[in-house]
Design an enzyme around this catalytic site. Structure first.
Site, PDB file in Angstrom:
ATOM      1  CD  GLU A  87      -3.112  -0.756   0.196  1.00  0.00           C
ATOM      2  OE1 GLU A  87      -3.181   0.374  -0.323  1.00  0.00           O
ATOM      3  OE2 GLU A  87      -3.884  -1.689  -0.115  1.00  0.00           O
ATOM      4  CB  SER A 462     -57.463 -10.909  41.719  1.00  0.00           C
ATOM      5  OG  SER A 462     -58.846 -10.941  41.453  1.00  0.00           O
TER       6      SER A 462
END
Length: 750
Positions: A87, A462
């Site tokens: 690179e 309940s």
């Protein structure tokens, strides 16, 4: 002629000055638009945040990018050299911009007949990745060059290389070389061979094209080019080049999957921590979050919920096939349900022929069958019959259906099944600390991310009654106080409507003790009791229990008309085994940043006094009786001391059960998101309690045996079962009941 030369010279000077000034101004303007590079000295990579359970096992790996930054000294020298060779061979010589490199790349590419090298330096590539977009415009290229030059003069070469190797994308979801090493070779970067280093170094140019799991031939050619460049640059010997270029590398079949379990809990933790710590994007900060979750309990809870919801759904019959091949949106339907096929052995099958007793199905072009004998449950949803007697009633040729393999892989045996339609939630906490041990927010997170354990507020029925009875205990009542269970009529707020509350059984039972009324979940007794102690008192106690809902100012709240979250009800019930104290939710014990610093730590637990210890003990005793002799008795076979309560709302829209042992508080809810009925007689005991039982029966094996705490302010007196009063007389019909130390004459409510 002389004048012409003079004027021409002046013009050239002016032109040069103008161009110089113009270019200077242009570069100055671009420079002013550039971001600061100071952050690069202590650069914060985007990396996944990891969540751990109470035993430091990984729960989830979050974040958009899977990156595991490592220092340069842990990256193989051969990998550094490979990247530089292919690179940016003059990396250590240029100042961020390499004119010679651009010229060299031009001739190399010309000779190869295609682009094999780029002209950009590693520094320029780093700039593009961190700061700029990849657009091909002159302005962007100029900015890139300016930034590259500035960075090269600001950071050391080694630091630039380290940033690059940790930041760049290498394909297969891997950001940085450590992730690339794990995702391609199943090892850490430090253990990479020369051939593997070269293959990774060749990826940034075109990670999709050169990925070895996608294009192995092109990847190998690219790798060998990298190796040759290393040889050309003198980084490896000819012998090393020859050996590495002939080496076959082993690519793992698939990258390691992102670990993510308990997704509802994970979202809950992240959302709360971001608010508490005032931090955004917590998922990408690379933090380690240590939570209170118990993965073993989480798995048990998820399995219990899925099993229960499948059973509840199947009791209602068959909701129908996924769709038919003739439908225009069939592909979308199959895609929408595809998430389920990876779990619980579900398989999508296509019906090829249907008879009364047998249907032929196609699975991956293989023919199999399903039989009526296994599908008796699959009567049409809301149909007239509760038993299927003909497969043609529910499916036809071309239908796509869900089946389950109950045989083996070699000898499969398929049965018709369906995706649960009803939803559910589940939550487990430690009542002593408030720590969340398990959380299930729905049947499947991929189907719906809505967390029903935390964010859904539903009528509780309940389930709310223990709040009312607790208030009564602290306002002059005891378990043996009598209430006359008989019809009542109450005028509604608008004065034109009347309310005639009934018990679930549509019967009335005369004088009833509070203990029995709670055990049998008697509505009328609870309403009369609430009328005596007052709605305002009940609302005050609900707030003390940690319930934040806005209640109506009427008696219906006493039997659960208020909408409350499962989380709030679980923490409310934790008050009873915790001697009247309620802990705040605890979900994370500490957060550690990338530097190893603890930036968040759990605060010392502060208990909220909700009830007197003696009230909590008396209520615990009454709720234990609910499991032993009341609506929760299906759980009584579990060999632990437990209390709890069911909850069922009108038309069976919501089903609840919340219960506790001395060291666990567990809540279960079942219902439809769109508030339709679950089904006839789908009470809390039938539609929510089974998941609670399955979880608790397994979970208690992993908890130390414990007894319910007690206080010396509660005495157990001998009570005559007929007159429900404390007695010293001889009687065969008696029980021992808890009272405050000095019990007063019990009240009678008419």
């Amino acid at each position: 002629m002389k004048k012409f030369l003079i004027y021409t010279g002046i013009l050239l000077v002016v032109l040069i000055l103008s161009v110089t000034i113009g270019l200077g101004a242009y570069f100055f303007k671009l420079n002013s638009e550039l971001p600061s590079i100071k952050q690069l000295k202590d650069f914060k990579y985007k990396q996944p945040t990891i969540l751990y359970d109470i035993d430091n096992k990984t729960i989830a790996e979050l974040g958009s990018k899977r990156r595991y930054p490592i220092s340069l000294d842990k990256i193989p020298d051969k990998l550094e050299k490979a990247l530089i060779a292919v690179e940016d061979s003059r990396f250590y010589e240029h100042d961020g911009i390499d004119i010679k490199g651009i010229v060299r790349a031009f001739f190399v590419n010309l000779k190869a007949g295609r682009i094999v090298e780029g002209g950009s330096t590693l520094t320029q590539q780093l700039v593009k990745v961190i700061y700029l977009t990849p657009e091909r415009k002159l302005k962007r290229k100029v900015k890139e060059a300016i930034l590259a030059y500035k960075i090269d003069n600001y950071l050391s070469k080694d630091k630039i290389l380290e940033l690059y190797l940790n930041q760049v994308y290498f394909g297969r979801g891997a950001y940085g070389v450590e992730a690339a090493a794990r995702f391609y070779f199943g090892k850490h970067a430090t253990n990479l061979t020369l051939a593997e280093c070269a293959m990774i170094a060749g990826l940034p140019k075109a990670p999709g094209y050169y990925a070895p799991h996608v294009n192995p031939a092109e990847a190998k050619e690219r790798r060998n080019h990298v190796l040759y460049r290393m040889y050309e640059e003198g980084f490896i010997t000819e012998s090393e080049y020859n050996q590495a270029s002939k080496t076959e590398v082993d690519i793992i079949d698939s990258r390691p999957k992102k670990r993510r379990t308990a997704s509802y809990f994970v979202d809950y933790v992240i959302n709360n921590l971001e608010k508490e710590m005032n931090i955004k994007d917590l998922e990408n900060r690379g933090y380690e979050i240590y939570t209170t979750l118990n993965l073993k309990f989480q798995k048990i809870a998820e399995d219990a919920v899925k099993k229960n919801l499948a059973n509840v759904t199947n009791r209602q019959g068959y909701f129908g096939p996924i769709g038919n091949e003739n439908e225009t949106d069939m592909d979308k339907k199959l895609k929408d349900i595809s998430y389920i096929t990876d779990k619980d052995n579900y398989v999508i099958a296509k019906v090829s022929d249907v008879g009364r007793y047998k249907a032929e199905i196609k699975i991956d072009n293989k023919t199999s069958s399903i039989f009526l004998r296994d599908c008796r449950w699959a009567h049409p949803y809301k149909g007239d019959s509760n038993r299927l007697d003909d497969l043609r009633t529910i499916i036809k040729e071309g239908d796509y259906i869900l089946v389950k393999n109950t045989g083996t892989e070699d000898e499969p045996y398929y049965k018709l099944t369906q995706e649960p339609q009803v939803e559910g939630s589940f939550m487990v906490i430690n009542p002593k600390t408030g720590a969340v041990l398990a959380m299930v927010g729905g049947y499947d997170y991929e189907k719906s991310m809505f967390n029903r354990a935390v964010d859904a507020r539903r009528q509780v029925g309940s389930l709310f009654k223990p709040v009312v009875y607790s208030a009564a205990m602290e306002n002059g009542y005891n378990p043996m106080s009598l209430v006359f269970d008989a019809p009542i009529i109450k005028t509604m707020e608008n004065k034109k409507e009347f309310w005639r509350p009934e018990n679930f059984e549509k019967e009335f039972y005369g004088f009833t003790t509070l203990k029995k009324a709670l055990t049998k979940s008697r509505n009328v007794v609870t309403i009369k009791l609430a009328d005596q102690i007052g709605v305002s008192t009940i609302k005050k106690y609900a707030k003390k229990f940690g319930i934040t809902s806005d209640f109506e100012n009427n008696l219906s709240i006493s039997i659960g008309s208020g909408s409350i979250s499962l989380k709030e009800m679980v923490y409310a019930y934790s008050v009873f085994p915790n001697m009247g104290e309620r802990m705040e939710p605890l979900y994370a014990t500490r957060v550690v940043n990338r530097s190893g610093e603890i930036i968040y730590e759990e605060k010392p637990a502060v208990a909220e006094r909700t009830l007197k210890p003696e009230t909590a003990q008396i209520m615990t005793d009454m709720l234990i009786n609910v499991i032993e002799n009341g609506t929760g008795r299906r759980a009584s076979h579990i060999h632990r001391v437990m209390g709890g309560k069911t909850g069922t709302t009108d038309d069976y829209i919501d089903a609840w059960f919340v219960g506790f042992t001395p060291n666990l508080t567990v809540g279960s809810w079942t219902g439809f998101d769109d508030y339709k009925t679950i089904g006839n007689l789908e009470t809390g005991a039938r539609a929510a309690l089974p998941a609670w039982i399955d979880f608790t029966e397994d979970a208690v094996k992993y908890r130390d045996y414990a007894v319910m705490p007690s206080t010396d302010k509660v005495y157990y007196y001998k009570v005559d079962k007929e007159i429900h009063k404390i007695t010293d007389s001889y009687s065969e019909q008696y029980s021992f009941e808890p009272f405050y130390r000095n019990p007063e004459e019990q009240k009678v409510v008419k």
